[in-house]
Write a protein that holds these residues in place. Structure first.
Motif, PDB file in Angstrom:
ATOM      1  N   VAL A 153       2.729 -11.192 -27.351  1.00 57.55           N
ATOM      2  CA  VAL A 153       3.066 -12.737 -27.846  1.00 57.55           C
ATOM      3  C   VAL A 153       4.235 -12.794 -28.320  1.00 57.55           C
ATOM      4  O   VAL A 153       4.240 -14.046 -27.745  1.00 57.55           O
ATOM      5  N   GLY A 154       5.216 -11.928 -27.836  1.00 48.29           N
ATOM      6  CA  GLY A 154       6.406 -13.204 -27.717  1.00 48.29           C
ATOM      7  C   GLY A 154       7.000 -12.978 -25.895  1.00 48.29           C
ATOM      8  O   GLY A 154       7.250 -13.979 -25.392  1.00 48.29           O
ATOM      9  N   GLY A 155       5.660 -12.427 -24.798  1.00 46.11           N
ATOM     10  CA  GLY A 155       5.631 -13.558 -24.137  1.00 46.11           C
ATOM     11  C   GLY A 155       5.088 -14.660 -23.401  1.00 46.11           C
ATOM     12  O   GLY A 155       5.150 -16.007 -23.450  1.00 46.11           O
ATOM     13  N   PHE A 156       4.155 -15.023 -24.330  1.00 47.00           N
ATOM     14  CA  PHE A 156       3.116 -16.367 -24.332  1.00 47.00           C
ATOM     15  C   PHE A 156       4.100 -17.365 -25.359  1.00 47.00           C
ATOM     16  O   PHE A 156       4.339 -18.301 -25.183  1.00 47.00           O
ATOM     17  N   SER A 157       5.234 -16.885 -26.065  1.00 53.43           N
ATOM     18  CA  SER A 157       5.847 -17.532 -26.969  1.00 53.43           C
ATOM     19  C   SER A 157       6.941 -17.782 -26.037  1.00 53.43           C
ATOM     20  O   SER A 157       7.506 -18.645 -26.091  1.00 53.43           O
ATOM     21  N   LEU A 158       7.253 -16.837 -25.668  1.00 49.29           N
ATOM     22  CA  LEU A 158       9.050 -17.094 -24.728  1.00 49.29           C
ATOM     23  C   LEU A 158       8.330 -17.845 -23.233  1.00 49.29           C
ATOM     24  O   LEU A 158       9.476 -18.843 -23.075  1.00 49.29           O
ATOM     25  N   GLY A 159       7.510 -17.290 -22.835  1.00 48.14           N
ATOM     26  CA  GLY A 159       7.054 -17.407 -21.611  1.00 48.14           C
ATOM     27  C   GLY A 159       6.552 -19.896 -21.295  1.00 48.14           C
ATOM     28  O   GLY A 159       7.470 -20.322 -20.701  1.00 48.14           O
ATOM     29  N   GLU A 160       6.149 -20.274 -23.171  1.00 46.56           N
ATOM     30  CA  GLU A 160       5.954 -20.850 -22.890  1.00 46.56           C
ATOM     31  C   GLU A 160       7.050 -22.346 -23.170  1.00 46.56           C
ATOM     32  O   GLU A 160       7.045 -23.302 -22.954  1.00 46.56           O
ATOM     33  N   THR A 161       7.895 -21.671 -24.258  1.00 47.19           N
ATOM     34  CA  THR A 161       9.178 -22.469 -24.271  1.00 47.19           C
ATOM     35  C   THR A 161      10.036 -22.209 -23.185  1.00 47.19           C
ATOM     36  O   THR A 161      10.703 -23.446 -23.309  1.00 47.19           O
ATOM     37  N   THR A 162      10.359 -21.615 -22.388  1.00 43.62           N
ATOM     38  CA  THR A 162      11.570 -21.356 -21.124  1.00 43.62           C
ATOM     39  C   THR A 162      10.618 -22.723 -20.104  1.00 43.62           C
ATOM     40  O   THR A 162      11.364 -22.995 -19.598  1.00 43.62           O
ATOM     41  N   GLY A 163       9.346 -22.155 -20.416  1.00 39.28           N
ATOM     42  CA  GLY A 163       8.339 -23.321 -19.202  1.00 39.28           C
ATOM     43  C   GLY A 163       8.410 -24.788 -19.040  1.00 39.28           C
ATOM     44  O   GLY A 163       8.465 -25.449 -17.941  1.00 39.28           O
ATOM     45  N   GLN A 164       9.479 -24.887 -19.857  1.00 43.67           N
ATOM     46  CA  GLN A 164       8.946 -26.694 -20.706  1.00 43.67           C
ATOM     47  C   GLN A 164       9.751 -27.656 -19.959  1.00 43.67           C
ATOM     48  O   GLN A 164       9.959 -28.355 -19.420  1.00 43.67           O
ATOM     49  N   SER A 165      10.940 -27.316 -19.568  1.00 46.48           N
ATOM     50  CA  SER A 165      12.357 -27.591 -18.868  1.00 46.48           C
ATOM     51  C   SER A 165      11.578 -27.841 -17.120  1.00 46.48           C
ATOM     52  O   SER A 165      12.699 -28.392 -16.437  1.00 46.48           O
ATOM     53  N   GLU A 166      10.937 -26.977 -16.704  1.00 46.95           N
ATOM     54  CA  GLU A 166      11.417 -26.847 -14.991  1.00 46.95           C
ATOM     55  C   GLU A 166      10.450 -27.566 -14.553  1.00 46.95           C
ATOM     56  O   GLU A 166       9.251 -28.671 -15.046  1.00 46.95           O
ATOM     57  N   ASN A 167      11.848 -29.009 -13.934  1.00 46.60           N
ATOM     58  CA  ASN A 167      10.526 -30.299 -13.138  1.00 46.60           C
ATOM     59  C   ASN A 167      10.027 -31.754 -13.789  1.00 46.60           C
ATOM     60  O   ASN A 167       8.804 -31.291 -13.950  1.00 46.60           O
ATOM     61  N   PRO A 168      10.919 -32.106 -14.912  1.00 42.55           N
ATOM     62  CA  PRO A 168      10.109 -32.691 -16.000  1.00 42.55           C
ATOM     63  C   PRO A 168       9.538 -33.915 -14.987  1.00 42.55           C
ATOM     64  O   PRO A 168      10.283 -34.182 -13.901  1.00 42.55           O
ATOM     65  N   VAL A 169       8.658 -34.351 -15.012  1.00 42.39           N
ATOM     66  CA  VAL A 169       7.829 -35.238 -14.646  1.00 42.39           C
ATOM     67  C   VAL A 169       7.396 -36.654 -15.996  1.00 42.39           C
ATOM     68  O   VAL A 169       6.476 -36.176 -16.694  1.00 42.39           O
ATOM     69  N   ALA A 170       7.601 -37.820 -15.277  1.00 41.97           N
ATOM     70  CA  ALA A 170       6.863 -38.834 -16.695  1.00 41.97           C
ATOM     71  C   ALA A 170       5.862 -38.928 -16.048  1.00 41.97           C
ATOM     72  O   ALA A 170       5.216 -38.986 -15.228  1.00 41.97           O
ATOM     73  N   VAL A 171       4.811 -39.022 -17.175  1.00 41.80           N
ATOM     74  CA  VAL A 171       3.209 -39.239 -16.958  1.00 41.80           C
ATOM     75  C   VAL A 171       3.378 -40.314 -16.182  1.00 41.80           C
ATOM     76  O   VAL A 171       2.293 -40.806 -15.344  1.00 41.80           O
ATOM     77  N   THR A 172       4.112 -41.962 -16.220  1.00 43.00           N
ATOM     78  CA  THR A 172       4.172 -42.576 -15.772  1.00 43.00           C
ATOM     79  C   THR A 172       4.483 -42.861 -14.442  1.00 43.00           C
ATOM     80  O   THR A 172       4.051 -43.817 -13.582  1.00 43.00           O
ATOM     81  N   ASP A 173       4.708 -41.803 -14.263  1.00 40.67           N
ATOM     82  CA  ASP A 173       5.351 -41.497 -12.283  1.00 40.67           C
ATOM     83  C   ASP A 173       4.024 -40.989 -12.197  1.00 40.67           C
ATOM     84  O   ASP A 173       4.014 -40.775 -10.271  1.00 40.67           O
ATOM     85  N   LEU A 174       3.062 -40.377 -11.859  1.00 44.84           N
ATOM     86  CA  LEU A 174       2.041 -39.865 -11.723  1.00 44.84           C
ATOM     87  C   LEU A 174       0.488 -40.542 -11.050  1.00 44.84           C
ATOM     88  O   LEU A 174       0.902 -41.435 -12.432  1.00 44.84           O
ATOM     89  N   VAL A 175       0.203 -40.693 -10.214  1.00 49.33           N
ATOM     90  CA  VAL A 175      -0.772 -41.879  -9.377  1.00 49.33           C
ATOM     91  C   VAL A 175      -1.910 -40.932  -9.626  1.00 49.33           C
ATOM     92  O   VAL A 175      -2.121 -39.910  -8.875  1.00 49.33           O
ATOM     93  N   VAL A 176      -2.827 -41.190 -10.274  1.00 47.65           N
ATOM     94  CA  VAL A 176      -3.947 -40.447 -10.252  1.00 47.65           C
ATOM     95  C   VAL A 176      -5.513 -41.313  -9.375  1.00 47.65           C
ATOM     96  O   VAL A 176      -5.505 -42.343  -9.234  1.00 47.65           O
TER      97      VAL A 176
END
Length: 176
Positions: A153-176
């Protein structure tokens, strides 16, 4: 001795975090942007995430056994068999171990799945699986139910909160 272990695990995690491949290229087989729970789209690699989880446990167990020379790390096939026969107990680890160390390691398991393209819910079993492997196979102490809970429980809580800051990319920058 325990603080030294967590510091070294932290340094190991930072080192491994910098070795991630740059696989953020969108291809036809990736998940569409509108159906992902992250703005970074990665191909799903569940086997690689499992290999990273097992590899982390083996590396940490080897470090604990040969560098720290911990009694709990002197595992053998008979100690693993004994752990399966004994089943779960409640241990009395220190507060820092149970409330910082275990969630931190669970966060590493969870992050292994997230960085390999799995979503939040698909990554949860990796925190559970990594914890189960450690509790049953990587230490001589009997498996502890409170360690399993705090790691998962602590792992997915801590893992999700600490992983949100890695290499942020704006959605508008993505081309599908």
């Amino acid at each position: 001795m325990n603080n030294k272990r967590f510091f070294l695990v932290f340094l190991f995690y930072l080192f491994c975090d910098s070795l991630k491949p740059q696989d953020f290229i969108l291809t036809a087989d990736t998940t569409p942007v509108h159906s992902a729970d992250s703005i970074i789209i990665r191909p799903k690699r569940p086997w690689k995430a499992a290999l990273e989880t097992v590899g982390f446990n083996l590396a940490l167990g080897t470090f604990d056994r040969y560098v720290l020379k911990g009694d709990y790390a002197q595992i053998s096939f008979s100690s693993i068999k004994k752990n399966f026969q004994t089943g779960f107990v409640w241990d009395n680890d220190k507060f820092a171990t149970n409330m910082f160390g275990h969630p931190y390691e669970g966060g590493i398991y969870f992050s292994a799945a997230r960085t390999n393209g799995l979503n939040f819910y698909e990554s949860m079993p990796y925190a559970l699986g990594g914890s189960l492997m450690w509790e049953f196979c990587m230490e001589t102490d009997p498996p502890a139910i409170n360690d399993l809970i705090t790691t998962t429980v602590g792992g997915f809580s801590l893992g999700e909160t600490t992983g949100q800051s890695e290499n942020p990319v704006a959605v508008t920058d993505l081309v599908v």
